[in-house]
Design an enzyme around this catalytic site. Structure first.
Site, PDB file in Angstrom:
ATOM      1  N   GLY A   1      37.620 -61.100  55.625  1.00 60.12           N
ATOM      2  CA  GLY A   1      36.558 -60.281  56.215  1.00 60.12           C
ATOM      3  C   GLY A   1      35.448 -61.165  56.731  1.00 60.12           C
TER       4      GLY A   1
ATOM      5  N   TYR B   1      38.251 -64.100  52.364  1.00 60.75           N
ATOM      6  CA  TYR B   1      37.142 -63.374  51.742  1.00 60.75           C
ATOM      7  C   TYR B   1      37.606 -62.715  50.436  1.00 60.75           C
ATOM      8  CZ  TYR B   1      33.082 -60.376  51.134  1.00 60.75           C
ATOM      9  OH  TYR B   1      31.972 -59.786  50.622  1.00 60.75           O
TER      10      TYR B   1
ATOM     11  N   HIS C   1      45.173 -68.128  55.618  1.00 60.02           N
ATOM     12  CA  HIS C   1      45.710 -66.813  55.994  1.00 60.02           C
ATOM     13  C   HIS C   1      47.236 -66.853  56.060  1.00 60.02           C
ATOM     14  CE1 HIS C   1      42.027 -64.564  56.943  1.00 60.02           C
ATOM     15  NE2 HIS C   1      41.536 -65.780  57.142  1.00 60.02           N
TER      16      HIS C   1
ATOM     17  N   SER D   1      57.846 -37.590  76.661  1.00 62.35           N
ATOM     18  CA  SER D   1      57.402 -38.284  77.868  1.00 62.35           C
ATOM     19  C   SER D   1      58.441 -39.274  78.354  1.00 62.35           C
ATOM     20  CB  SER D   1      56.101 -39.032  77.575  1.00 62.35           C
ATOM     21  OG  SER D   1      56.369 -40.114  76.700  1.00 62.35           O
TER      22      SER D   1
ATOM     23  N   LYS E   1      54.466 -49.922  65.437  1.00 68.59           N
ATOM     24  CA  LYS E   1      55.329 -49.776  66.618  1.00 68.59           C
ATOM     25  C   LYS E   1      56.702 -50.443  66.439  1.00 68.59           C
ATOM     26  CE  LYS E   1      55.535 -48.658  71.082  1.00 68.59           C
ATOM     27  NZ  LYS E   1      55.006 -47.439  71.696  1.00 68.59           N
TER      28      LYS E   1
END
Ligand code: XMP
Length: 516
Positions: free
Chosen positions: A55, A83, A172, A226, A372
């Site tokens: 963060g 963080y 990370h 669609s 997705k």
């Protein structure tokens, strides 16, 4: 119930990547903002483990985010990232210092000891590349913790209390630039937290079908189709669940690519036998768009008419109380707000926004837990054709926002032909799946050319292809020159009315992906 991991979000830009890596390890997880959680919620979520995200704030300042204390008393493994590591250290009695030793970008860590987190991945003495992005750093560890890896500027680059199964990493692990990061997250989820790894699309599909049946009962459901990935997956999933209680409505605004309307009908009505109304409203849309040149007015005109047509068709069906939508997980994740309570940013679907409220229907949103790429896996699981599942995103207003200026049937036909040649070449070159979106734009410019012995005075077009992970930022795709040359030659030879082809090399920002 499936094992689940809770991700506590402190507002990092990459929190969603943690969730994706955990799910890739076969474990279901959800992201919740730190300030939307209390001990009661933690208990009812019943996580097998908790991950604290990175963060932008600093633990060294007062009134900055903290994890609910219950995180550390649930008796489940905890992994703090950046963080998350710092607040865990501070909350458990360690210390954090505001950094003179900032680390941004690639760094190398040295593994000091074996750890369950590194099991089968890293061993003592290894030097490994990781991605760092921090100003603060931990300077004193809470009781029970030991250092398991260091970096030049972060003596506590990775720490562990193996007895309590609390781990902290300054780097990370969720980003690609930490090449072994996914394996570490997998270790945490599968080995340390002992999660089964049964979050598969096969299992999801079975559960989703059961849930849909339970929600809908004997009711009827309308689904707007669609031809895009999300609505297609929703339609086929619902059809498996409730058969002909589903009625699909395909509003064809005449702004689709070449043959796309016919393909939707062929696939869903003829192949899947899904009840489908094909509302051919192209005349209506073209009439409404006559003389409209402003991009936002175009969008609003199309959006409003879309709802009108959809609503009129749905009324004809009658008796349906449910509306199915392809809402995805990124649309429903609450985002962290540092200025007040958690801010709920639920985006309405671009194309049917406002529909549910106006039609007073209950929503069926079977994809709201999925990213997705998971929707694509589900599509394959449901047997949807590969080229449908891998389709590039296509904007709701369709080709209308790829024709700057007013829209006419002739311009649409011209653009469709250019677009079809371009995509055909991309597919032949095997590049389609490397590209986020590729399309042609019809420019409102006529230029002079020479073909054979004659002078031409025809329209120019632009080609666009970008890579992206979420459409928020994008780079132009670096086609080889000979590819571009080949496409240009084919377009000019095959599409009468076009005599000049340009390639758009703008990234986003400063450009946008679409031209309007
Ligand atoms: P931009 O042009 O804003 O596009 O960089 C980002 C992504 O959003 C899509 N897009 C739309 N999708 N209705 C949609 O359904 C719209 O009005 C719309 N405008 C842009 C665009 O295709 C890209 O994927």
């Amino acid at each position: 119930m499936t094992d689940r991991i809770l991700i506590v979000d402190f507002g990092s830009q990459v929190t969603q990547l943690i969730a994706r890596r955990v799910r890739e390890a076969g474990v279901y997880c959800e992201i919740h903002p730190f300030n939307a959680l209390d001990d009661a919620k933690l208990k009812s979520f019943d996580p097998r483990a908790i991950i604290l995200s990175g963060g932008p704030a600093s633990v060294t300042e007062t009134h900055t985010p903290r994890a609910p204390q219950g995180v550390f008393t649930q008796g489940v493994p905890v992994l703090g990232i950046c963080y998350g590591e710092q607040t865990m250290a501070a909350q458990l009695g360690g210390a954090v210092e505001s950094g003179h030793h900032r680390e941004f970008g690639r760094a190398t860590i040295e593994v000091k000891t074996d750890s369950a987190l590194f099991d089968g991945v890293w061993g003592p003495g290894d030097h490994k590349p990781v991605w760092m992005s921090h100003g603060d750093r931990v300077t004193r560890l809470p009781d029970g913790f030991k250092v398991i890896a260091t970096s030049e500027n972060a003596p506590f680059a990775a720490v562990a209390d193996e007895a309590r199964k609390f781990y902290g990493v300054q780097f990370h692990p969720e980003v690609m630039h930490t090449p072994d990061g996914a394996k570490l997250l997998r270790n945490f989820a599968r080995k340390i937290a002992s999660c089964e790894g049964d979050w598969t699309m096969g299992a999801f599909k079975a559960r989703a079908i059961a849930d849909i049946r339970k929600q809908v009962g004997k009711g009827r459901v309308i689904c707007g189709l669609s031809g895009g990935v999300d609505s297609s997956v929703v339609a086929v999933l619902l059809h498996e669940a409730i058969g002909d209680q589903l009625q699909c409505v395909f509003v064809d605004h005449g702004l689709l690519r070449l043959d796309e309307g016919a393909e939707v009908v062929r696939l869903f009505r003829d192949h899947y036998n899904i009840p489908l109304i094909h509302a051919d409203a192209s005349d209506l849309f073209l009439d409404a768009l006559k003389g409209v040149t402003d991009p936002e007015v175009k969008r609003k005109t199309i959006g409003k008419l879309f709802i009108d047509v959809f609503e009129a068709e749905s009324k004809k069906i009658g008796g349906a109380e449910f509306l199915a939508q392809g809402t995805l997980y990124p649309d429903v994740i609450e985002s962290v707000s540092f200025t007040g309570g958690p801010s709920v940013t639920i985006k309405s679907h671009h194309n049917v926004g406002g529909l549910p409220a106006r039609m007073n229907m209950k929503l069926v949103e079977p994809l709201r837990e999925l990213f997705k790429d998971e929707v694509r896996v589900l599509g394959r699981e449901l047997g949807l054709p590969q080229d449908m599942v891998n389709r590039h995103p296509f904007p709701g207003p369709g080709l209308a926002i790829r024709i700057p200026g007013d829209i006419t049937r002739e311009k649409l036909d011209l653009l469709r032909k250019v677009d079809a040649v371009y995509l055909d070449e991309i597919k032949r070159a095997g590049l389609y799946d490397e590209i986020w979106q590729a399309f042609a734009v019809l420019l409102p410019v006529r230029t002079v050319g020479v073909m054979g012995d004659g002078r031409t005075y025809d329209q120019a077009c632009a080609l666009r292809a970008v890579t992206s992970t979420d459409g928020m930022t994008a780079d132009y795709y670096p086609f080889p020159h000979e590819f571009l040359g080949r496409v240009a030659t084919r377009i000019i030879n095959e599409v009468r009315g076009i005599n000049r082809v340009t390639y758009d090399i703008t990234s986003k920002p400063p450009g946008t992906i679409e031209w309007e």
